[in-house]
Scaffold this active site. Structure first.
Site, PDB file in Angstrom:
ATOM      1  N   ARG A  61     -90.144  85.497  67.601  1.00 58.74           N
ATOM      2  CA  ARG A  61     -89.490  85.830  66.261  1.00 58.74           C
ATOM      3  C   ARG A  61     -89.412  87.239  65.821  1.00 58.74           C
ATOM      4  O   ARG A  61     -88.525  87.763  65.026  1.00 58.74           O
ATOM      5  CB  ARG A  61     -90.096  84.955  65.255  1.00 58.74           C
ATOM      6  CG  ARG A  61     -89.108  84.737  63.977  1.00 58.74           C
ATOM      7  CD  ARG A  61     -90.008  83.696  62.987  1.00 58.74           C
ATOM      8  NE  ARG A  61     -91.241  84.270  62.508  1.00 58.74           N
ATOM      9  CZ  ARG A  61     -92.434  83.545  62.392  1.00 58.74           C
ATOM     10  NH1 ARG A  61     -92.521  82.289  62.686  1.00 58.74           N
ATOM     11  NH2 ARG A  61     -93.582  84.222  62.085  1.00 58.74           N
ATOM     12  N   TYR A 114     -68.562  91.791  48.659  1.00 58.47           N
ATOM     13  CA  TYR A 114     -68.162  90.495  49.462  1.00 58.47           C
ATOM     14  C   TYR A 114     -68.812  89.406  48.525  1.00 58.47           C
ATOM     15  O   TYR A 114     -70.011  89.393  47.956  1.00 58.47           O
ATOM     16  CB  TYR A 114     -68.805  90.457  50.714  1.00 58.47           C
ATOM     17  CG  TYR A 114     -68.974  89.299  51.505  1.00 58.47           C
ATOM     18  CD1 TYR A 114     -67.996  89.034  52.162  1.00 58.47           C
ATOM     19  CD2 TYR A 114     -70.238  88.800  51.910  1.00 58.47           C
ATOM     20  CE1 TYR A 114     -67.895  87.792  53.071  1.00 58.47           C
ATOM     21  CE2 TYR A 114     -70.351  87.757  52.711  1.00 58.47           C
ATOM     22  CZ  TYR A 114     -69.110  87.293  53.278  1.00 58.47           C
ATOM     23  OH  TYR A 114     -69.052  86.201  54.126  1.00 58.47           O
ATOM     24  N   ASP A 185     -72.753  98.431  52.614  1.00 56.13           N
ATOM     25  CA  ASP A 185     -72.290  97.603  53.606  1.00 56.13           C
ATOM     26  C   ASP A 185     -70.977  98.059  54.335  1.00 56.13           C
ATOM     27  O   ASP A 185     -69.985  98.592  53.854  1.00 56.13           O
ATOM     28  CB  ASP A 185     -71.496  96.315  52.899  1.00 56.13           C
ATOM     29  CG  ASP A 185     -71.185  95.174  53.933  1.00 56.13           C
ATOM     30  OD1 ASP A 185     -70.392  95.551  54.701  1.00 56.13           O
ATOM     31  OD2 ASP A 185     -71.098  93.879  53.357  1.00 56.13           O
ATOM     32  N   LYS A 210     -68.417  90.637  62.860  1.00 59.58           N
ATOM     33  CA  LYS A 210     -66.928  91.224  63.137  1.00 59.58           C
ATOM     34  C   LYS A 210     -66.808  92.068  64.134  1.00 59.58           C
ATOM     35  O   LYS A 210     -66.802  91.611  65.110  1.00 59.58           O
ATOM     36  CB  LYS A 210     -66.853  91.548  61.504  1.00 59.58           C
ATOM     37  CG  LYS A 210     -67.424  90.764  60.302  1.00 59.58           C
ATOM     38  CD  LYS A 210     -66.722  89.647  60.069  1.00 59.58           C
ATOM     39  CE  LYS A 210     -67.191  88.690  59.117  1.00 59.58           C
ATOM     40  NZ  LYS A 210     -67.822  89.288  57.935  1.00 59.58           N
TER      41      LYS A 210
HETATM   42  C1  LIG Z   1     -68.571  88.871  56.822  1.00 58.00           C
HETATM   43  C2  LIG Z   1     -69.181  89.928  55.899  1.00 58.00           C
HETATM   44  C3  LIG Z   1     -70.476  89.721  55.384  1.00 58.00           C
HETATM   45  C4  LIG Z   1     -71.280  88.520  55.986  1.00 58.00           C
HETATM   46  O1  LIG Z   1     -71.600  88.393  57.427  1.00 58.00           O
HETATM   47  P1  LIG Z   1     -72.071  87.255  58.016  1.00 58.00           P
HETATM   48  O2  LIG Z   1     -72.354  87.491  59.396  1.00 58.00           O
HETATM   49  O3  LIG Z   1     -70.996  86.248  58.061  1.00 58.00           O
HETATM   50  O4  LIG Z   1     -73.168  86.481  57.386  1.00 58.00           O
HETATM   51  C5  LIG Z   1     -70.900  90.669  54.592  1.00 58.00           C
HETATM   52  N1  LIG Z   1     -70.247  91.893  54.296  1.00 58.00           N
HETATM   53  C6  LIG Z   1     -69.041  91.680  54.746  1.00 58.00           C
HETATM   54  C7  LIG Z   1     -68.266  93.215  54.227  1.00 58.00           C
HETATM   55  C8  LIG Z   1     -68.321  90.936  55.406  1.00 58.00           C
HETATM   56  O5  LIG Z   1     -67.196  91.062  55.772  1.00 58.00           O
END
Ligand SMILES: *Cc1c(COP(=O)(O)O)cnc(C)c1O
Length: 398
Positions: A61, A114, A185, A210
């Site tokens: 972990r 988000y 972010d 992404k």
């Molecule tokens: C998709 C996304 C998230 C969350 O990510 P996950 O991997 O789906 O949990 C957070 N911030 C942004 C800007 C995103 O596009």
């Protein structure tokens, strides 16, 4: 390992890779592991004395050579001290936020965040932490909202649904002067096009789901930290039981190697499609800071070196959400679905006004978020044109 003298493009190829430790093979194996075996109790004691050191993990972990290679690679690309991999992007966000707040604290979160980030921050009320949303364009005026109890300021630039670019250096400077931690972010731009730690941020967050992974085949997050922020985030991840799946970190590490070339194509196709879409009947505006007419364009030019494949398409305000849904339903090449960053084009209807503070979202018409993948851009234009043509006619110019 690469160094400061290399560009991001070069680092993407080599970051986190150490072929000499694995008989010359450049890619790390996928370590599927729970138990770590020690030679003797003395070695066990050394390993457990300081789990933050992670020279020899205590338990699966806490990380494997595969997850540590991914963390090291993203940390190097962002110019950070260390990365903490988590099971999802949202988990990186929640882990990082929980690392800095306690009961009685106040946090400031951009109103463009988000939506699941927003939902998580709202839930902090149950722990005695107050969340206040601020308009994304606030810049240095964030100082006026900072209270003695303010612990952190959360940014997302550009907002992943509405694409407002934030003045990251102005906000981080105001926060740093007041001892307030900043989290950014950076999922939309990736470290190839934007490096918030170099602009004064303390923690950069990614949904590696992404662009970093890039093939819509994993869910993964990472928080990249300065040396000062790292111990708190690592310790919180350990306490929460956060970790990342073996196959997911492997997929992301492989994705990094082609991130620059993929982004180049995403950017070129998205720009072309966005410029074209902005001139089509029924479209009120295209939301992308890479377009010169966009309100965020000057900040984007100053602080970013490129744009990814995600932009907003705002329909004429005389249309409603039903027409946006009908358009999305008619498209055949654009898949209808969440997420982005993969090879396939996607579209998703959004209703930001439902969640925003009054007055901070300038849009009037229904909004579709578009992710441009690797299909031929002329085919994508034809698909979108067919969809737009089927909208009910509008009576003359808006
Ligand atoms: C998709 C996304 C998230 C969350 O990510 P996950 O991997 O789906 O949990 C957070 N911030 C942004 C800007 C995103 O596009």
């Amino acid at each position: 390992m690469t160094g400061e003298r290399h560009t991001t493009r070069t680092r993407l190829v080599h970051a986190g890779s150490d072929p000499r430790t694995q008989r010359g093979y450049p890619n790390p194996p996928v370590h599927r592991a729970s138990t770590v075996l020690y030679r003797d109790t003395a070695e066990m004691a050394v390993s457990q004395a300081d789990p933050l050191k992670r020279e020899m993990p205590v338990y699966g972990r806490f990380g494997t050579p595969t997850s540590m290679a991914f963390e090291a690679a993203v940390a190097e690309l962002e110019g950070g001290h260390g990365g903490v991999a988590t099971c999802s992007g949202l988990a990186a966000i929640s882990t990082a936020v929980l690392s800095f707040v306690r009961a009685g604290d106040h946090v400031l979160v951009t109103d463009s965040a988000y939506l699941p980030t927003r939902r998580f921050c709202d839930s902090l009320a149950a722990l005695g932490v107050e969340t206040e949303y601020y308009p994304p364009g606030i810049g240095a005026d964030i100082a006026a909202l900072v209270r003695p109890t303010t612990r952190l300021v959360y940014l997302e630039s550009p907002g992943s649904t509405t694409f407002e670019v934030q003045d990251v250096p102005a906000i981080t400077a105001a926060c740093r002067a007041r001892g307030v931690t900043t989290l950014v972010d950076n999922t939309w731009a990736t470290p190839v096009y934007h490096r918030p730690l170099q602009l004064g941020a303390d923690v950069v967050l990614h949904s590696a789901t992404k662009y970093l992974t890039g093939h819509a085949d994993s869910i993964l997050g990472v928080a990249v930290c300065t040396a000062a922020a790292y111990p708190a985030v690592r310790a919180t991840a350990m306490r929460l039981g956060q970790c990342a799946g073996a196959d997911d970190v492997y997929a992301a590490l492989r994705g990094l190697r082609t991130l620059d070339v993929r982004l180049e194509r995403h950017q070129a196709q998205a720009l072309e499609l966005a410029r074209w879409a902005g001139k089509q009947p029924g479209v009120a505006a295209v939301l992308s800071p890479a377009l010169p007419e966009d309100p965020g364009h000057d900040l984007w030019r100053r602080d970013f070196t490129g744009a990814s494949g995600l932009f907003g398409l705002e329909l004429d305000p005389r249309y409603g959400p039903e027409e946006a849904d009908a358009l999305a339903d008619r498209l055949t090449l654009f898949g209808l679905g969440h997420s982005y960053g993969g090879y396939e084009s996607l579209v998703v209807p959004c209703e930001p006004a439902q969640h925003r503070l009054p007055g901070t979202w300038r849009g009037r018409g229904p909004l579709l978020r578009v992710h441009v993948g690797f299909e031929d851009v002329e085919d994508l234009k034809r698909d979108l044109a067919d969809g737009l043509r089927a909208l009910p006619p509008l009576p003359g110019p808006a």
